[in-house]
Design an enzyme around this catalytic site. Structure first.
Site, PDB file in Angstrom:
ATOM      1  CD  GLU A 159      43.824  37.073  44.769  1.00  0.00           C
ATOM      2  OE1 GLU A 159      44.540  37.594  43.905  1.00  0.00           O
ATOM      3  OE2 GLU A 159      42.885  36.284  44.508  1.00  0.00           O
ATOM      4  CG  ASP A 189      44.613  33.959  38.451  1.00  0.00           C
ATOM      5  OD1 ASP A 189      45.853  33.999  38.474  1.00  0.00           O
ATOM      6  OD2 ASP A 189      43.957  33.005  38.899  1.00  0.00           O
TER       7      ASP A 189
END
Length: 352
Positions: free
Chosen positions: A64, A235
């Site tokens: 990410e 998450d």
């Protein structure tokens, strides 16, 4: 802040320097001061560019990028999440980050963020609990005793006075590791045989597991009235820790709804299920905990502004500590338009 007279040089904080910095400042003070930076940035939340992180998912994990800017500074973090890494002797999460000057686009800091992410995640959890947990809370259950657990415990002790820990992990050696690392830090620690046992008598329940899947770490019957749940492990899409019925009984607080609805516990709920943005509580625009029987849930997925706060904090420590290296990162020719000439001069110098 450190000055940068040589424009080609960017301060670089290595893992070694980060560890020395944390130890020089002190873990408790580092977490407390970092929490202050986070609160300051959450109070000016509306100034920031905000976007869900850019994620590249694979069967093995996720990579990410997490960018944001307050108009003066720009920051981003590169971070991965690969639960299988633990079985191969690797970290589940690694990260690095950059802070830059919006005015000229030049990087001002490059730093490791594997250790720093653990610290900022714990600081963020404690900031949320400061506004949401029951008053006088002293006991916290930590379910999942991996790399994040000690940081969570120390942050909650530093900011809330939590001094009783009830630990549970499916791998009991992880709980023993956590208890050993926290020995002598003023905690009364109980290692529990089940998650149910861990939550008994807990004012705060922290879930921080790593498996990349839908899971039920907490079932509905495990959560009584008045507790605060710090849900850290869920998450990414397809990864949760709490039974859906817990969410339906809780008042849910999130960082950035467009990201949390994709990645957090609330991915289990309808897209319009009501949630409260935590920045509004910190800024005094809305209430957090309203009653002693209320179940509050911080659906933590991690957001770029928290990393921005961490980058700001680290940069502010460098002038006094000198714990960084000078990294020759940027081309800085005498004539900005003559980049190729700079290459030719380097060739001539090498030949000489």
């Amino acid at each position: 802040m450190i000055m940068q007279p040589k424009l080609n040089i960017v301060p670089f904080v290595s893992v070694d320097h980060m560890m020395k910095l944390v130890l020089a400042v002190g873990v408790e003070r580092f977490l407390t001061e970092l929490a202050g930076y986070i609160e300051d940035d959450f109070r000016r939340w509306e100034l920031f560019d905000k976007t869900p992180r850019v994620a590249s998912h694979s069967h093995d994990g996720v990579i990410e990028l997490m960018p944001t800017s307050d108009g003066k500074l720009y920051g981003f973090k590169y971070v991965n999440g690969h639960p299988k890494n633990m079985r191969e002797g690797l970290q589940t999460v690694t990260a690095f980050g950059v802070l830059a000057d919006v005015g000229n686009g030049y990087p001002m800091l490059l730093t490791e963020m594997t250790i720093l992410t653990a610290l900022r995640t714990a600081a963020m959890s404690a900031v949320a609990a400061k506004h949401l947990a029951p008053k006088g809370a002293r006991t916290m259950a930590i379910i999942g005793n991996g790399a994040q657990s000690e940081f969570q415990a120390i942050a909650f002790n530093a900011l809330l006075g939590i001094d009783r820990l009830r630990l549970y992990d499916i791998d009991s050696s992880a709980s023993r590791k956590c208890a050993k690392n926290l020995a002598g830090m003023g905690f009364d620690i109980t290692i529990c045989a089940t998650g149910q046992e861990a939550v008994e008598g807990a004012d705060i329940i922290t879930t921080v597991t790593a498996d990349k899947q839908y899971a039920t770490i907490l079932t509905d019957n495990m959560v009584g009235p008045g507790v605060h749940i710090n849900a850290v492990g869920g998450d990414c899409p397809g990864k949760t820790e709490l039974h859906r019925d817990i969410l339906l009984r809780s008042d849910i607080f999130v960082e950035f709804p467009p990201q949390t609805r994709i990645e957090g516990e609330i991915q289990q709920l309808a897209a319009d299920h009501p949630v409260t943005e935590l920045w509004q509580v910190i800024a005094g625009k809305t209430e957090g905990r309203k009653s002693t029987r209320q179940i509050t849930l911080f659906d933590s997925v991690g957001f770029a502004i928290e990393d921005f706060s961490a980058l700001r904090y680290v940069r502010d420590q460098l002038q006094s500590t000198g714990l960084y290296e000078e990294l020759d990162l940027l081309a800085d020719p005498d004539e900005p338009r003559d980049l190729f000439g700079m290459l030719l001069r380097a060739k001539a110098a090498a030949a000489a």
